[in-house]
Design a protein around this motif. Structure first.
Motif, short mmCIF file in Angstrom:
data_model
loop_
_atom_site.label_atom_id
_atom_site.label_comp_id
_atom_site.label_asym_id
_atom_site.label_seq_id
_atom_site.Cartn_x
_atom_site.Cartn_y
_atom_site.Cartn_z
N ALA A 182 -26.10 4.93 48.19
CA ALA A 182 -26.79 4.02 47.27
C ALA A 182 -27.26 2.81 48.05
O ALA A 182 -26.79 2.54 49.16
N SER A 183 -28.19 2.05 47.46
CA SER A 183 -28.64 0.79 48.05
C SER A 183 -29.43 0.02 47.01
O SER A 183 -29.76 0.55 45.93
N CYS A 184 -29.71 -1.25 47.30
CA CYS A 184 -30.71 -2.04 46.55
C CYS A 184 -30.42 -2.06 45.05
O CYS A 184 -31.28 -1.73 44.24
N GLN A 185 -29.22 -2.49 44.67
CA GLN A 185 -28.82 -2.45 43.26
C GLN A 185 -29.08 -3.80 42.59
O GLN A 185 -28.15 -4.50 42.21
N GLN A 186 -30.34 -4.13 42.40
CA GLN A 186 -30.69 -5.40 41.75
C GLN A 186 -30.23 -5.37 40.30
O GLN A 186 -30.73 -4.60 39.47
N TYR A 187 -29.26 -6.21 39.98
CA TYR A 187 -28.56 -6.20 38.69
C TYR A 187 -29.51 -6.37 37.52
O TYR A 187 -29.33 -5.77 36.45
N GLU A 188 -30.54 -7.19 37.67
CA GLU A 188 -31.41 -7.53 36.55
C GLU A 188 -32.45 -6.46 36.26
O GLU A 188 -32.99 -6.40 35.17
N GLN A 189 -32.73 -5.61 37.23
CA GLN A 189 -33.84 -4.67 37.09
C GLN A 189 -33.46 -3.32 36.50
O GLN A 189 -34.33 -2.50 36.22
N GLY A 190 -32.19 -3.06 36.31
CA GLY A 190 -31.80 -1.78 35.75
C GLY A 190 -30.31 -1.67 35.56
O GLY A 190 -29.54 -2.43 36.15
N PHE A 191 -29.90 -0.73 34.72
CA PHE A 191 -28.49 -0.48 34.50
C PHE A 191 -27.98 0.52 35.54
O PHE A 191 -28.76 1.21 36.20
N TYR A 192 -26.67 0.61 35.68
CA TYR A 192 -26.07 1.37 36.78
C TYR A 192 -25.63 2.77 36.34
O TYR A 192 -24.54 3.24 36.68
N SER A 193 -26.47 3.47 35.61
CA SER A 193 -26.11 4.80 35.13
C SER A 193 -25.90 5.78 36.28
O SER A 193 -25.11 6.73 36.16
N ALA A 194 -26.58 5.57 37.42
CA ALA A 194 -26.38 6.46 38.57
C ALA A 194 -24.93 6.41 39.05
O ALA A 194 -24.38 7.42 39.51
N TYR A 195 -24.31 5.23 38.95
CA TYR A 195 -22.90 5.14 39.36
C TYR A 195 -21.99 5.88 38.39
O TYR A 195 -20.98 6.45 38.80
N GLY A 196 -22.34 5.86 37.11
CA GLY A 196 -21.56 6.65 36.16
C GLY A 196 -21.62 8.12 36.49
O GLY A 196 -20.62 8.84 36.40
N GLU A 197 -22.81 8.59 36.91
CA GLU A 197 -22.96 9.99 37.31
C GLU A 197 -22.17 10.27 38.59
O GLU A 197 -21.53 11.31 38.72
N MET A 198 -22.19 9.36 39.55
CA MET A 198 -21.40 9.53 40.77
C MET A 198 -19.92 9.69 40.43
O MET A 198 -19.24 10.56 40.98
N ALA A 199 -19.42 8.82 39.54
CA ALA A 199 -17.99 8.84 39.22
C ALA A 199 -17.56 10.16 38.62
O ALA A 199 -16.39 10.55 38.72
#
Length: 258
Positions: free
Chosen positions: A156-173
């Motif tokens: 992963a990279s470039c996780q700008q908090y304001e520009q999107g939610f972190y659903s990809a991390y939920g999928e990783m988990a």
């Protein structure tokens, strides 16, 4: 491969509560709000060691009564806190491998950084922390394999908090992984774009406590916490960890270049 679900986490909590040993002020502290609100993480896995991490979020110098990563620095707890840590072979913590006491100090924002050595290569472990009446979530980590053994990882990279939610991390988990590699820009120092889904809530950081607050904001995201708790991470940094396009001793976009 062992998996963690909500039921397992609850079972871990009940089992570990029965075997924690009273050690110093780790036993004495009393919290009215969860000091482990930033979750747990592990990283830098080697064949025989791994680093486990958490950070206590505390404020109120007279009594430890609330947790707020954005409390004024003057209202944050300015005394050391003893944190007990435990590593086990199983998620019920019936097979403890190692445990100890770590002194979290205000100079490092009450962060806990324990390098656990003497582990077996290429295997899963479970870990957690406790201070007083507060117990952290359970984390799962894995040591590096020996030789040429294969492993599965995501990056992963470039996780700008304001520009999107972190659903990809939920999928990783929820995925069958051994490791997450983060390639930089874990935080962003400023806002970018117009269609923002959430807000930093503060200006551009230039002081140490402001950067710590920015990390606390990002780490408050539950899906990011889930990915940290599920696997060890390897991380590097990029420019937005400090200031856009910084190079050597130059930070042209920084509000406080010094």
């Amino acid at each position: 491969m062992p998996r963690i679900d909500r039921r397992s986490l609850l079972a871990c909590g009940l089992a570990a509560a029965a075997i924690w040993r009273p050690l110093g002020r780790a036993r004495a502290a009393s919290f009215k709000a969860d000091p482990f609100s930033l979750g747990v993480a592990s990283g830098s896995p080697r064949a025989n060691s791994v680093v486990i991490w958490t950070r206590l979020i505390l404020k109120d110098t007279s009594a430890i009564t609330s947790a707020d990563p954005f409390a004024p620095a003057s209202k944050r707890v300015a005394e050391p806190m003893d944190i007990e840590w435990m590593v086990a072979e199983d998620e019920t913590f019936s097979k403890t491998v190692q445990s100890g006491l770590f002194r979290a100090v205000p100079e490092f924002a009450h962060s806990v950084h324990v390098e656990v050595k003497g582990l077996e290569p290429g295997r899963w472990y479970f870990y957690r922390f406790r201070s007083g009446n507060a117990t952290s979530p359970v984390g799962r980590t894995r040591t590096a394999p020996e030789g040429g053994d294969a492993f599965r990882f995501a990056f992963a990279s470039c996780q700008q908090y304001e520009q999107g939610f972190y659903s990809a991390y939920g999928e990783m988990a929820r995925s069958d992984l051994d490791l997450v590699v983060h390639l930089g820009d874990y935080i962003y120092e400023r806002s970018y774009g117009n269609e923002l889904v959430r807000q930093h809530g503060t200006g551009v950081p230039s002081l140490l406590y402001e950067f710590r607050d920015r990390y606390a904001l990002y780490k408050s995201d539950p899906q990011l916490q889930a990915a940290h708790a599920a696997f060890p991470w390897l991380t590097i940094w990029d420019d937005h960890e400090v200031s856009n396009n910084y190079a050597s001793d130059r930070a042209p976009d920084a509000p406080n270049p010094a």
